[in-house]
Design a protein around this motif. Structure first.
Motif: not given
Length: 227
Positions: A169-170, A215-216, A221-222
């Motif tokens: 999950r982000v 990193t998103v 983060y995911k």
């Protein structure tokens, strides 16, 4: 478990907190010194600890650090007249879950204690978990990478635990600040970035090219365990 441990040497605050928590159905145990408060925490296993920073015998910072090293999931809410940001950030390193400066509202403190307890209860209970060449024993709070032990700070462990509970999950930086740190004072999202960097350095095969803690960009983060 509805025991609240209050470690505070001011009799007026002791009485106020006893009344407030007892009125909500909690059992309250009070200690006025650092060493006795730490011993009470280990023997009684309270639902939460309300901790003054300025204590006889052993500082509140030391008490908090020892509680979190022994039981990272025990919520600790700190009381202090100290207001400098530097002191609050230093306190963060001990693993405190929330912070209130004196004078304070007992009702607001009650709400924050209850919120900290809820955050703890939301966590997924598991004994053994892992990813890649990392194995994790949540019960014993032991982590190994390629068979070698890895030492994490209290907040690094809490952050890792949050990712384990939210795989794939982000998660936004603000969400991590609220759910992992849960602190009432202002912290920038750079705090999250620094902690993620430390997790990568300790747990990723190649910290410069992370595969687990991704990193998103523009969001957060995911955690991707299945790679």
């Amino acid at each position: 478990m509805n025991l609240i441990l209050v470690i505070e040497d001011d009799p007026r605050i002791q009485r106020a907190l006893q009344r407030q928590f007892a009125a909500e159905g909690y059992e309250v145990h009070v200690e006025g010194e650092g060493p006795s408060g730490l011993a009470a925490c280990k023997s009684m296993r309270p639902a939460a600890v309300v901790l003054d920073l300025m204590l006889p015998g052993l500082s509140g910072r030391s008490v908090c650090k020892e509680i979190k090293a022994w039981s990272p999931d025990t919520p600790v809410i700190v009381l202090s007249a100290v207001t400098e940001v530097a002191d609050k950030v230093l306190l963060l390193e001990t693993g405190a879950d929330d912070y209130m400066t004196k004078p304070f509202s007992p009702r607001e403190l009650l709400a924050r204690v209850q919120a900290a307890i809820r955050r703890t209860h939301r966590k997924v209970e598991a004994i053994l978990q892992g990813f890649g060449d990392v194995s994790i024993d949540l019960t014993r709070m032991e982590i190994h990478k390629s068979g070698a032990p890895v030492a994490l700070t209290a907040h690094e462990f809490k952050l890792l635990r949050y990712f384990l509970d939210n795989p794939g999950r982000v998660v936004a930086r603000d969400e991590l600040l609220n759910d992992v740190w849960g602190l009432s004072f202002h912290l920038t999202t750079r705090t999250v970035d620094n902690q993620i960097l430390k997790l990568r350095q300790k747990l990723e095969p190649d910290p410069a090219n992370p595969v687990f803690f991704r990193t998103v960009h523009g969001v957060g983060y995911k955690f991707v365990p299945g790679v």
